[in-house]
Motif scaffolding. Structure first.
Motif, mmCIF file in Angstrom:
data_model
loop_
_atom_site.group_PDB
_atom_site.id
_atom_site.type_symbol
_atom_site.label_atom_id
_atom_site.label_comp_id
_atom_site.label_asym_id
_atom_site.label_seq_id
_atom_site.Cartn_x
_atom_site.Cartn_y
_atom_site.Cartn_z
ATOM 1 N N SER A 73 14.118 100.018 -6.311
ATOM 2 C CA SER A 73 15.548 100.132 -6.027
ATOM 3 C C SER A 73 16.192 98.758 -6.127
ATOM 4 C CB SER A 73 15.789 100.715 -4.630
ATOM 5 O OG SER A 73 15.335 99.817 -3.636
ATOM 6 N N PHE A 74 17.506 98.763 -6.296
ATOM 7 C CA PHE A 74 18.238 97.502 -6.362
ATOM 8 C C PHE A 74 18.093 96.716 -5.067
ATOM 9 C CE2 PHE A 74 22.226 95.542 -4.909
ATOM 10 C CZ PHE A 74 22.239 94.427 -5.739
ATOM 11 N N LEU A 75 18.186 97.395 -3.922
ATOM 12 C CA LEU A 75 18.082 96.695 -2.647
ATOM 13 C C LEU A 75 16.720 96.017 -2.485
ATOM 14 C CD1 LEU A 75 19.805 98.817 0.165
ATOM 15 C CD2 LEU A 75 20.355 96.508 -0.595
ATOM 16 N N GLY A 76 15.665 96.655 -2.984
ATOM 17 C CA GLY A 76 14.344 96.063 -2.883
ATOM 18 C C GLY A 76 14.229 94.790 -3.691
ATOM 19 N N VAL A 77 14.695 94.816 -4.938
ATOM 20 C CA VAL A 77 14.638 93.624 -5.780
ATOM 21 C C VAL A 77 15.525 92.525 -5.206
ATOM 22 C CG1 VAL A 77 15.144 92.716 -8.084
ATOM 23 C CG2 VAL A 77 14.071 94.959 -7.836
ATOM 24 N N PHE A 78 16.693 92.900 -4.709
ATOM 25 C CA PHE A 78 17.578 91.896 -4.106
ATOM 26 C C PHE A 78 16.938 91.299 -2.850
ATOM 27 C CE2 PHE A 78 21.087 90.437 -1.472
ATOM 28 C CZ PHE A 78 21.809 89.669 -2.383
ATOM 29 N N SER A 79 16.196 92.098 -2.102
ATOM 30 C CA SER A 79 15.510 91.591 -0.908
ATOM 31 C C SER A 79 14.498 90.506 -1.280
ATOM 32 C CB SER A 79 14.810 92.739 -0.173
ATOM 33 O OG SER A 79 15.735 93.674 0.317
ATOM 34 N N ILE A 80 13.791 90.703 -2.379
ATOM 35 C CA ILE A 80 12.833 89.692 -2.821
ATOM 36 C C ILE A 80 13.556 88.409 -3.203
ATOM 37 C CG2 ILE A 80 11.107 89.129 -4.565
ATOM 38 C CD1 ILE A 80 10.399 92.079 -4.702
ATOM 39 N N SER A 81 14.663 88.521 -3.947
ATOM 40 C CA SER A 81 15.415 87.326 -4.337
ATOM 41 C C SER A 81 15.960 86.599 -3.110
ATOM 42 C CB SER A 81 16.553 87.699 -5.283
ATOM 43 O OG SER A 81 17.553 88.459 -4.624
ATOM 44 N N LEU A 82 16.421 87.345 -2.113
ATOM 45 C CA LEU A 82 16.909 86.727 -0.878
ATOM 46 C C LEU A 82 15.793 85.995 -0.151
ATOM 47 C CD1 LEU A 82 19.059 86.313 1.335
ATOM 48 C CD2 LEU A 82 18.405 88.556 2.245
ATOM 49 N N SER A 83 14.611 86.587 -0.106
ATOM 50 C CA SER A 83 13.473 85.950 0.564
ATOM 51 C C SER A 83 13.095 84.645 -0.123
ATOM 52 C CB SER A 83 12.273 86.902 0.575
ATOM 53 O OG SER A 83 12.581 88.102 1.245
ATOM 54 N N VAL A 84 13.138 84.622 -1.441
ATOM 55 C CA VAL A 84 12.822 83.392 -2.184
ATOM 56 C C VAL A 84 13.851 82.307 -1.891
ATOM 57 C CG1 VAL A 84 12.646 82.401 -4.493
ATOM 58 C CG2 VAL A 84 11.593 84.616 -4.004
ATOM 59 N N ILE A 85 15.130 82.646 -1.906
ATOM 60 C CA ILE A 85 16.173 81.651 -1.658
ATOM 61 C C ILE A 85 16.114 81.152 -0.226
ATOM 62 C CG2 ILE A 85 18.682 81.378 -1.475
ATOM 63 C CD1 ILE A 85 18.948 83.147 -3.922
ATOM 64 N N ASP A 86 15.893 82.025 0.735
ATOM 65 C CA ASP A 86 15.767 81.597 2.130
ATOM 66 C C ASP A 86 14.585 80.652 2.311
ATOM 67 O OD1 ASP A 86 17.949 82.750 3.328
ATOM 68 O OD2 ASP A 86 16.925 84.618 3.808
ATOM 69 N N THR A 87 13.477 80.952 1.657
ATOM 70 C CA THR A 87 12.293 80.099 1.765
ATOM 71 C C THR A 87 12.560 78.718 1.166
ATOM 72 O OG1 THR A 87 10.843 82.037 1.647
ATOM 73 C CG2 THR A 87 9.853 79.892 1.189
ATOM 74 N N ALA A 88 13.227 78.682 0.009
ATOM 75 C CA ALA A 88 13.560 77.396 -0.616
ATOM 76 C C ALA A 88 14.482 76.582 0.281
ATOM 77 C CB ALA A 88 14.206 77.632 -1.980
ATOM 78 N N LEU A 89 15.484 77.225 0.870
ATOM 79 C CA LEU A 89 16.393 76.528 1.777
ATOM 80 C C LEU A 89 15.652 75.981 2.985
ATOM 81 C CD1 LEU A 89 19.193 75.770 2.928
ATOM 82 C CD2 LEU A 89 19.356 78.113 3.818
ATOM 83 N N THR A 90 14.763 76.782 3.559
ATOM 84 C CA THR A 90 14.024 76.353 4.750
ATOM 85 C C THR A 90 13.114 75.165 4.440
ATOM 86 O OG1 THR A 90 14.067 78.631 5.571
ATOM 87 C CG2 THR A 90 12.488 77.120 6.582
ATOM 88 N N LEU A 91 12.384 75.229 3.337
ATOM 89 C CA LEU A 91 11.486 74.134 2.971
ATOM 90 C C LEU A 91 12.265 72.851 2.693
ATOM 91 C CD1 LEU A 91 8.935 75.995 0.666
ATOM 92 C CD2 LEU A 91 8.602 75.230 3.027
ATOM 93 N N PHE A 92 13.388 72.958 1.990
ATOM 94 C CA PHE A 92 14.212 71.787 1.692
ATOM 95 C C PHE A 92 14.755 71.159 2.979
ATOM 96 C CE2 PHE A 92 18.534 70.120 1.138
ATOM 97 C CZ PHE A 92 18.289 69.073 0.256
ATOM 98 N N ALA A 93 15.330 71.994 3.858
ATOM 99 C CA ALA A 93 15.910 71.474 5.091
ATOM 100 C C ALA A 93 14.842 70.856 5.987
ATOM 101 C CB ALA A 93 16.637 72.594 5.833
ATOM 102 N N ALA A 94 13.678 71.495 6.095
ATOM 103 C CA ALA A 94 12.606 70.970 6.936
ATOM 104 C C ALA A 94 12.077 69.642 6.388
ATOM 105 C CB ALA A 94 11.478 71.984 7.045
ATOM 106 N N THR A 95 11.911 69.554 5.082
ATOM 107 C CA THR A 95 11.401 68.325 4.474
ATOM 108 C C THR A 95 12.346 67.157 4.720
ATOM 109 O OG1 THR A 95 10.299 69.593 2.746
ATOM 110 C CG2 THR A 95 10.642 67.241 2.335
ATOM 111 N N VAL A 96 13.642 67.371 4.503
ATOM 112 C CA VAL A 96 14.623 66.299 4.699
ATOM 113 C C VAL A 96 14.687 65.884 6.161
ATOM 114 C CG1 VAL A 96 17.063 65.692 4.557
ATOM 115 C CG2 VAL A 96 15.990 66.955 2.694
ATOM 116 N N HIS A 97 14.699 66.842 7.056
ATOM 117 C CA HIS A 97 14.865 66.516 8.476
ATOM 118 C C HIS A 97 13.639 65.841 9.077
ATOM 119 C CE1 HIS A 97 16.347 66.842 12.570
ATOM 120 N NE2 HIS A 97 15.213 67.433 12.924
#
Length: 289
Positions: free
Chosen positions: A33-57
């Motif tokens: 389903s579209f929601l399932g694929v979008f959920s995966i893309s959201l999880s990837v972007i959230d993970t990238a944001l978290t790793l970037f913010a944690a590394t900088v801080h």
């Protein structure tokens, strides 16, 4: 609202864990389903944001060099604000596209496998949504970031916008579900037997949905009663998308599928890891026969 960077990192970390946990739970059908694929893309972007913010801080110098650019804690706050706006702008487009995808599945009448081409279409549409939402934030909206006027290595907190789109979506969808339930109860256009079957089926659908998600609805009500609101960067998550999946299925089952098609298994109900729609309908069919 002002939130400390450690609190932002903690909430982002918990959000990522929940995202990926639900993705793994739904791994057998998440790409159907579209929601399932979008959920995966959201999880990837959230993970990238978290790793970037944690590394900088966490670095002692308070910055990192990436592809020749110096990223500091200013960029952490800026990125959290930008993605919060992107997430808020995505709420309604995701609801509309997910509803259209489910509507197409339910009106197809027969089960059919999701092909690789269709999965690529879901991926392409998800990418377009992210791109268009980012373009809107940068070029068309009145978004103005709020940053502290202090040296980057002294920043310990960020200004974070809150989101109101979740409340709008919940209220509209619940009102729509309530309207379809009342319409089924007082509909006089169908023959008496069909009207009774339709009303019983609608009540079952509503009961299944509320029995599964009532605690989540109560949690949302408590959050909206709090004066601080929901931070925009937390507003879009896989738990919320799973709730949207269930309520959209419930609404469309009540609105577009006659009871006769449901009890005969003629409607291709979209996958849902939380509500057992098909099992309930099969049991209802057996009771009537």
């Amino acid at each position: 609202m002002i939130i400390s960077i450690p609190s932002i990192l903690l909430s982002l970390g918990v959000k990522c864990l929940l995202n990926w946990a639900l993705v793994l739970i739904q791994r057998n059908h998440i790409c159907q389903s579209f929601l399932g694929v979008f959920s995966i893309s959201l999880s990837v972007i959230d993970t990238a944001l978290t790793l970037f913010a944690a590394t900088v801080h966490l670095l002692n110098d308070g910055y990192i060099l990436l592809i020749g650019v110096k990223f500091t804690r200013f960029h952490v706050c800026l990125l959290v604000q930008i993605l919060g706006q992107v997430y808020s702008n995505l709420q309604w487009p995701v609801v509309v596209l997910a509803g259209l995808d489910h509507y197409k599945s339910l009106t197809r009448r027969l089960e059919s496998t999701v092909t690789r081409a269709k999965q690529l279409v879901y991926l392409f549409v998800s990418g377009c949504l992210w791109y268009l939402s980012a373009v809107f934030v940068f070029l068309l909206s009145d978004f103005n970031p709020i940053l502290e006027n202090v040296p980057y290595n002294q920043i310990q907190q960020c200004w974070v916008f809150h989101t109101s789109q979740i409340l709008q979506v919940v209220v509209l969808l619940l009102l729509s579900l309530g309207y379809t339930t009342l319409h089924a109860r007082y509909n006089k256009q169908l023959p008496k037997d069909q009207n009774t079957d339709q009303r019983t089926t609608v009540y079952q659908i509503t009961h299944i949905f509320l029995n599964t998600w009532v605690l989540f609805l109560f949690f949302l009500a408590v959050l909206f009663l709090l004066p601080v609101g929901i931070p925009a960067y937390l507003g879009l998550n896989v738990v919320w998308l799973s709730f949207l999946n269930s309520i959209l299925i419930a609404l469309l089952l009540c609105a577009v599928c006659p009871a006769s098609q449901l009890v005969q298994g003629l409607a291709a109900v979209p996958p849902d890891s939380f509500c057992e729609w098909r099992i309930k309908f099969i049991l209802a069919a057996e009771n009537r026969t």
